[in-house]
Design a protein around this motif. Structure first.
Motif, PDB file in Angstrom:
ATOM      1  N   ARG A 157       0.856  -1.170   0.000  1.00  0.00           N
ATOM      2  CA  ARG A 157       0.000   0.000   0.000  1.00  0.00           C
ATOM      3  C   ARG A 157       0.897   1.226   0.000  1.00  0.00           C
ATOM      4  N   GLU A 206       1.671   4.770   0.740  1.00  0.00           N
ATOM      5  CA  GLU A 206       1.064   5.780   1.611  1.00  0.00           C
ATOM      6  C   GLU A 206       2.158   6.677   2.167  1.00  0.00           C
ATOM      7  N   ARG A 213      10.249  12.475  10.531  1.00  0.00           N
ATOM      8  CA  ARG A 213      10.657  11.067  10.540  1.00  0.00           C
ATOM      9  C   ARG A 213      12.090  10.914  10.029  1.00  0.00           C
ATOM     10  N   GLY A 249       0.579  12.241  13.157  1.00  0.00           N
ATOM     11  CA  GLY A 249      -0.459  12.530  12.157  1.00  0.00           C
ATOM     12  C   GLY A 249      -0.690  11.387  11.191  1.00  0.00           C
ATOM     13  N   ARG A 250      -1.697  11.571  10.343  1.00  0.00           N
ATOM     14  CA  ARG A 250      -2.098  10.495   9.449  1.00  0.00           C
ATOM     15  C   ARG A 250      -1.210  10.383   8.216  1.00  0.00           C
ATOM     16  N   ALA A 251      -1.026   9.138   7.767  1.00  0.00           N
ATOM     17  CA  ALA A 251      -0.489   8.895   6.428  1.00  0.00           C
ATOM     18  C   ALA A 251      -1.689   8.703   5.506  1.00  0.00           C
ATOM     19  N   ARG A 311       7.501  -1.759  24.111  1.00  0.00           N
ATOM     20  CA  ARG A 311       6.439  -0.747  24.222  1.00  0.00           C
ATOM     21  C   ARG A 311       5.089  -1.368  24.601  1.00  0.00           C
ATOM     22  N   GLY A 361       7.245   4.730  15.608  1.00  0.00           N
ATOM     23  CA  GLY A 361       6.248   3.663  15.530  1.00  0.00           C
ATOM     24  C   GLY A 361       6.866   2.297  15.301  1.00  0.00           C
ATOM     25  N   ARG A 367       6.927  -2.384   2.178  1.00  0.00           N
ATOM     26  CA  ARG A 367       5.531  -2.625   1.858  1.00  0.00           C
ATOM     27  C   ARG A 367       4.809  -1.325   1.455  1.00  0.00           C
ATOM     28  N   ASP A 371     -11.810   7.020  14.127  1.00  0.00           N
ATOM     29  CA  ASP A 371     -11.149   7.049  12.821  1.00  0.00           C
ATOM     30  C   ASP A 371      -9.643   7.066  13.042  1.00  0.00           C
ATOM     31  N   ARG A 390      -7.444   5.880  10.795  1.00  0.00           N
ATOM     32  CA  ARG A 390      -6.815   5.600   9.498  1.00  0.00           C
ATOM     33  C   ARG A 390      -5.480   6.326   9.371  1.00  0.00           C
ATOM     34  N   GLY A 391      -4.484   5.619   8.879  1.00  0.00           N
ATOM     35  CA  GLY A 391      -3.197   6.231   8.574  1.00  0.00           C
ATOM     36  C   GLY A 391      -2.326   6.543   9.779  1.00  0.00           C
ATOM     37  N   LEU A 392      -2.742   6.139  10.972  1.00  0.00           N
ATOM     38  CA  LEU A 392      -1.934   6.434  12.151  1.00  0.00           C
ATOM     39  C   LEU A 392      -0.934   5.316  12.417  1.00  0.00           C
ATOM     40  N   SER A 393       0.235   5.697  12.938  1.00  0.00           N
ATOM     41  CA  SER A 393       1.296   4.716  13.210  1.00  0.00           C
ATOM     42  C   SER A 393       0.980   3.901  14.454  1.00  0.00           C
ATOM     43  N   CYS A 394       1.672   2.766  14.565  1.00  0.00           N
ATOM     44  CA  CYS A 394       1.618   1.962  15.792  1.00  0.00           C
ATOM     45  C   CYS A 394       2.104   2.807  16.954  1.00  0.00           C
ATOM     46  N   PRO A 395       1.545   2.715  18.122  1.00  0.00           N
ATOM     47  CA  PRO A 395       0.393   1.919  18.522  1.00  0.00           C
ATOM     48  C   PRO A 395      -0.844   2.792  18.689  1.00  0.00           C
ATOM     49  N   ILE A 396      -0.912   3.906  17.957  1.00  0.00           N
ATOM     50  CA  ILE A 396      -1.950   4.902  18.244  1.00  0.00           C
ATOM     51  C   ILE A 396      -3.373   4.370  17.997  1.00  0.00           C
ATOM     52  N   VAL A 445      -4.449   1.427  18.481  1.00  0.00           N
ATOM     53  CA  VAL A 445      -4.746   0.576  19.639  1.00  0.00           C
ATOM     54  C   VAL A 445      -5.040   1.441  20.866  1.00  0.00           C
ATOM     55  N   SER A 479      -6.177   1.644   8.491  1.00  0.00           N
ATOM     56  CA  SER A 479      -5.726   1.495   7.094  1.00  0.00           C
ATOM     57  C   SER A 479      -5.059   0.168   6.811  1.00  0.00           C
ATOM     58  N   ALA A 480      -4.358  -0.389   7.786  1.00  0.00           N
ATOM     59  CA  ALA A 480      -3.516  -1.548   7.488  1.00  0.00           C
ATOM     60  C   ALA A 480      -4.002  -2.781   8.227  1.00  0.00           C
TER      61      ALA A 480
END
Lengths: 369, 74
Positions: A84, A86, A94, A151-153, A237, A300, A312, B5, B7-13, B15, B34-35
């Protein structure tokens, strides 16, 4: 036991096994350096050196393991329909975090995976580093609890996710052909030239398993890590944050298999002194790995996980990987990197700076709930 | 019905956000991620909090998953 748990433990075990096999003479006399079957940070650093991004002659070699991990993650994600493209979740931050993770890793001399492998070889400095790593993760967890979020990807056009894998294929061609781009770049005292693409003649960069074995081992690890989500920062974590030992069990499996493998191969030597590619400055082993732990939680995932996510299609992780490569170049050019003789003044300063910068990034990226 | 929502957030947000919502003890929660890995992570955490996954729908066009969680009756 659930299937998921079996997958992560099995993957960890195979990573541990391959890590030992890469350091024993099964396919010829040359092997990876001791306790360094895999080291994401060291291998990205060696690859940066091969391209001449730094000129530390003992640590220059395109490490096929790194290429393999990304190729493996790419293959697995395509087969499992998880690829995917993204990106867009604070890419520059980052990149910066990736740089600082590399600085921390090169103060200690290893990424979280090599830390585990060092402990599995009896290197007790690794235990001090593990304490630092846990401390760093803990700070990251506090920041997450305070609402840290990069924030979002968002979904991107497919081509974006293919850029890093494409670069990796180019590097693989360079690793196989080792072309000479600039014969005048560096003449050695014995009359030979060491030119880009560089390949160390002595030192850790000259110690490597045969290319094909390294590449296949990397691909296997990439496939398994994509399938199992193996992540060293995630293991610690999740155990602290949500009392979930799922990822930690993979971490422990790497250690257990590598330790018994090293025992069988007669490679376990307990102690602090005289450990391979290691120094005994406890405070700085602690601080260096604390920086890696903290930076990895903010990203992350640990350096291995960043490679796999990049494979990926996650371009934010590609940026973290490129940040690590740039960080490695800076670390050697500007004398931040430690050596078996110990840390440097600049290295100690940058490790502290890194922790301050990471905490600031953590605090400045809180989201109100 | 609470909808998260993530979507698109990194681990572990994803959760963490789900965990926070479940602590309010709702009967049903919907989580968007998203994943696939986030589906697994949210599922694992929800089960440990006595919630069950009623369904996971994939929106292939937009590229996300919709997870329906429901509190288990005791």
């Amino acid at each position: 036991m659930r299937k998921e748990s079996i997958v992560v433990i099995l993957s960890g075990g195979i990573v541990g096994l391959l890590s030992v096999l890469l350091t024993v003479k099964i396919f010829g006399d040359n092997t990876n350096p001791p306790n360094m079957g895999f080291c994401i940070a060291c291998f990205e650093r060696d690859t940066a050196g091969a391209l001449g991004l730094h000129r530390a002659e003992p640590v220059q070699y395109i490490r096929p393991e790194i290429l393999g991990i990304i190729i493996g993650a790419l293959i697995a994600s395509l087969l499992l329909r998880e690829f995917r493209s993204e990106g867009g979740s604070s890419p520059v931050l980052r990149f910066l975090l990736g740089m600082f993770v590399m600085f921390g890793a090169l103060v200690f001399l290893g990424c979280p995976l090599r830390m585990v492998l060092r402990i599995a070889g009896g290197d007790l400095n690794g235990l001090i580093a593990l304490c630092g790593f846990i401390a760093g993760v803990l700070v990251g967890v506090l920041l997450l609890k305070a609402g840290f979020n990069l924030g979002r990807a968002y979904p991107l056009k497919t081509i974006n996710g293919w850029i890093l894998p494409a670069i990796i294929i180019v590097l693989l061609i360079l690793a196989i052909t080792v072309p000479v781009f600039n014969p005048k770049a560096s003449a050695l005292p014995d009359g030979r030239t060491n030119s880009p693409i560089f390949s160390s003649i002595k030192g850790p960069g000259s110690q490597h398993a045969p290319l094909l074995f390294s590449l296949i081992a990397g691909i296997v690890v990439g496939v398994l890590a994509q399938r199992s989500r193996l992540c060293f920062a995630g293991g610690v974590r999740d155990t602290i944050l949500i009392r979930d030992i799922h990822l930690l069990s993979g971490f422990i499996a790497v250690f257990a298999v590598a330790f018994f493998g090293n025992l069988i191969a007669g490679k376990v030597k307990f102690g602090f002194e005289g450990q391979p590619i290691a120094h005994t400055e406890h405070l700085w082993n602690f601080v260096g790995m604390a920086l890696v732990g903290l930076g990895s939680v903010l990203l992350g995932g640990c350096p291995l996980r960043q490679l796999v996510l990049a494979g990926r299609g996650n371009t934010d992780s590609s940026l973290a990987v490129l940040g690590m490569v740039a960080g490695a170049a800076f670390a050697h050019n500007l004398n931040f990197a430690s050596s078996p003789q110990g840390t440097t003044d600049w290295g100690r300063a940058i490790a502290i700076t890194g922790i301050v910068v990471c905490v600031l990034i953590g605090l400045l990226n809180r989201e109100k709930s | 019905m609470i909808e998260i929502d993530a979507r698109g957030l990194s681990c572990p947000i994803p959760v963490l956000q789900t965990k926070k919502a479940l602590e309010k003890n709702p009967t049903e929660v919907t989580v968007l991620v998203s994943a696939k890995v986030q589906v697994e992570n949210v599922t694992r955490m929800a089960r440990s909090k006595n919630y069950e996954v009623k369904s996971v729908e994939e929106d292939k066009k937009e590229g996300f998953f919709k997870i329906h969680l429901a509190r288990k009756s005791k």
